[in-house]
Motif scaffolding. Structure first.
Motif: not given
Length: 218
Positions: A47-51, A58-60, A117-123
């Protein structure tokens, strides 16, 4: 990041299989409790990696916004430079615009890839949490079965001592208990009989005393 998450997932599954392969050596409930704690810990770290990944996205996006603003600013400045006819300013503005355009392309591609990638990780992160929930349900089921087994064993120990533990020892213990109860019962009966006899003898003595008293008075 995806490959790392995939390795983590395989590690969790491998650990689970490895633990349950040794079920004859350890208590299944204890094993499951330990595994759930480890899975919760790893899920929390994930969860910390996802955060962190969300923060990078957001920075990008912020960087892209600033780049687009600078590109628009240089475009307006280029129009002014062309009106003034100052070639060095024109060249500088055009070079700046080209740089920001190229940077915008890179940033947009990075944001698209990061979003995917973020979507895949969240899933998969949600799958991990569901997996832990399922394991906790299984934990409750096993605890219920363990309670039933313990209750049955306890009842069988009392109701059918010959079928629990070492048969000879249990039979011997049970027979010893029966013999002890039988002897205790005989002892109580004997004591009751002695007491009854004593009461009857005492009553006879009392009656005899009453008969003797009138005779003495005469």
């Amino acid at each position: 990041m995806v490959n790392l998450f995939q390795r983590l997932k395989y590690t969790i599954e491998a650990d689970l299989h490895h633990l349950f392969d040794k079920k004859e050596e350890k208590n299944p409930i204890s094993m499951l409790n330990q595994y759930i704690r480890e899975a919760e810990k790893q899920t929390e770290e994930t969860g910390k990696w996802l955060e962190r990944q969300g923060t990078l996205k957001q920075k990008l996006e912020k960087e892209l916004e600033e780049t687009m603003e600078m590109q628009n600013k240089r475009s307006k400045q280029l129009d002014l430079a062309k009106l003034s006819g100052e070639q060095d300013l024109i060249d500088f503005a055009e070079h700046e615009i080209l740089t920001y355009e190229q940077r915008s392309i890179v940033l947009k591609n990075s944001i698209d890839k990061t979003t995917e990638e973020l979507f895949g990780l969240e899933r998969k992160y949600e799958e991990m949490k569901h997996k832990i929930k399922d394991m906790k349900v299984r934990q409750l089921q096993l605890m219920g079965k363990e309670n039933v087994v313990r209750a049955h064993n306890q009842m069988d120990h009392v109701l059918h001592p010959e079928s629990t533990g070492t048969i000879i020892d249990r039979l011997d213990t049970f027979e010893t208990m029966e013999n002890y109860i039988e002897r205790l019962g005989q002892k109580i009966d004997h004591q009751h009989e002695v007491t009854s006899m004593e009461e009857r003898l005492a009553l006879l003595e009392k009656r005899a005393t009453k008969k003797e008293t009138p005779e003495l008075l005469q």
